[in-house]
Design a protein around this motif. Structure first.
Motif, PDB file in Angstrom:
ATOM      1  N   GLY A 116       6.484   1.892   4.029  1.00  0.00           N
ATOM      2  CA  GLY A 116       6.724   2.347   4.769  1.00  0.00           C
ATOM      3  C   GLY A 116       7.679   3.658   4.802  1.00  0.00           C
ATOM      4  N   TRP A 117       8.511   4.398   3.660  1.00  0.00           N
ATOM      5  CA  TRP A 117       9.178   5.548   2.985  1.00  0.00           C
ATOM      6  C   TRP A 117       8.675   6.816   3.368  1.00  0.00           C
ATOM      7  N   GLU A 118       9.662   7.380   3.754  1.00  0.00           N
ATOM      8  CA  GLU A 118       9.060   8.983   4.431  1.00  0.00           C
ATOM      9  C   GLU A 118       8.141   8.626   5.939  1.00  0.00           C
ATOM     10  N   GLU A 119       8.196   7.655   6.572  1.00  0.00           N
ATOM     11  CA  GLU A 119       7.091   7.130   6.917  1.00  0.00           C
ATOM     12  C   GLU A 119       5.408   7.612   6.894  1.00  0.00           C
ATOM     13  N   LEU A 120       5.563   7.330   5.473  1.00  0.00           N
ATOM     14  CA  LEU A 120       4.210   7.152   4.828  1.00  0.00           C
ATOM     15  C   LEU A 120       3.510   5.847   4.923  1.00  0.00           C
ATOM     16  N   THR A 121       2.941   5.640   6.575  1.00  0.00           N
ATOM     17  CA  THR A 121       2.980   4.041   6.619  1.00  0.00           C
ATOM     18  C   THR A 121       1.533   3.636   6.326  1.00  0.00           C
ATOM     19  N   THR A 122       0.300   4.310   6.213  1.00  0.00           N
ATOM     20  CA  THR A 122      -0.981   4.645   5.415  1.00  0.00           C
ATOM     21  C   THR A 122      -0.918   4.942   4.206  1.00  0.00           C
ATOM     22  N   VAL A 155      10.332  -0.726  -6.571  1.00  0.00           N
ATOM     23  CA  VAL A 155      11.398  -0.555  -5.805  1.00  0.00           C
ATOM     24  C   VAL A 155      11.275  -1.937  -4.645  1.00  0.00           C
ATOM     25  N   THR A 156      11.672  -2.267  -4.141  1.00  0.00           N
ATOM     26  CA  THR A 156      11.517  -3.500  -3.261  1.00  0.00           C
ATOM     27  C   THR A 156      12.119  -2.685  -1.794  1.00  0.00           C
ATOM     28  N   CYS A 157      10.984  -3.372  -1.052  1.00  0.00           N
ATOM     29  CA  CYS A 157      11.237  -2.689   0.703  1.00  0.00           C
ATOM     30  C   CYS A 157      12.498  -2.858   0.619  1.00  0.00           C
ATOM     31  N   GLY A 158      12.558  -2.294   2.120  1.00  0.00           N
ATOM     32  CA  GLY A 158      13.562  -2.207   2.572  1.00  0.00           C
ATOM     33  C   GLY A 158      14.984  -1.338   3.446  1.00  0.00           C
ATOM     34  N   PRO A 159      15.672  -2.002   3.302  1.00  0.00           N
ATOM     35  CA  PRO A 159      16.709  -0.564   4.029  1.00  0.00           C
ATOM     36  C   PRO A 159      17.360   0.171   2.677  1.00  0.00           C
TER      37      PRO A 159
END
Length: 175
Positions: A116-122, A155-159
């Motif tokens: 969901g980086w940069e609010e690119l969730t799809t 890269v690992t998802c997360g903060p």
């Protein structure tokens, strides 16, 4: 650095190649001759040449490391054509970038949308955003693009994930 800034930088780098702005360095392209020709032909506006010359040295030196050699050789050939033929020469050189990078965009979007980086969730939102960078991806040496994708996918998802995504860009594309 926010992803939107990364995407803007990528776009500017791609446009820079398209419109031919670089100088300095030694290698496949004589960037000093290239930028001087762009100034002579007023592709780089003469009134801005002093401000644009040094930053473009850095850009061109990076292209030497990351862009396909055939494109750089073709751009170098543009230093000896008459000004009225220069823009066509640059355009023709950039046609050498043409490649199908849809699979590479798909691979990156799998990770970007998952996190969901940069609010690119799809996948759709991600594809749309990364398509804007298609010109850059097409010009990259295949091994540079492959290493960039591998970095993004690792890269690992997360903060800290989004920052790590930007770090992949910095390490593999900005160099």
């Amino acid at each position: 650095m926010r992803a939107s800034k990364i995407l803007s930088i990528i776009l500017l780098a791609g446009l820079g190649l398209l419109f031919g702005s670089c100088s300095g360095g030694s290698g496949v392209i004589d960037c000093a001759a290239y930028v001087d020709r762009m100034i002579e032909c007023e592709i780089i506006p003469p009134e801005n040449a002093d401000q644009l010359r040094e930053p473009n040295i850095l850009i061109c030196n990076n292209w030497e490391k990351t862009y396909k050699e055939t494109v750089m050789e073709a751009l170098d050939a543009c230093t000896v054509v008459p000004c009225e033929e220069n823009q066509q020469c640059v355009y023709t050189a950039n046609q050498l970038c043409q490649a199908d990078v849809s699979a590479e965009i798909e691979q990156m979007c799998e990770k970007v949308s998952e996190c969901g980086w940069e609010e690119l969730t799809t996948m759709e939102l991600c594809r749309e955003a990364l398509q804007r960078n298609q010109g850059l991806y097409m010009c990259l040496k295949p091994e540079i693009l492959a290493n960039y994708i591998a970095c993004v996918r690792a890269v690992t998802c997360g903060p800290d994930g989004e920052d790590d995504w930007y770090a992949c860009y910095g390490a593999h594309i900005v160099g």
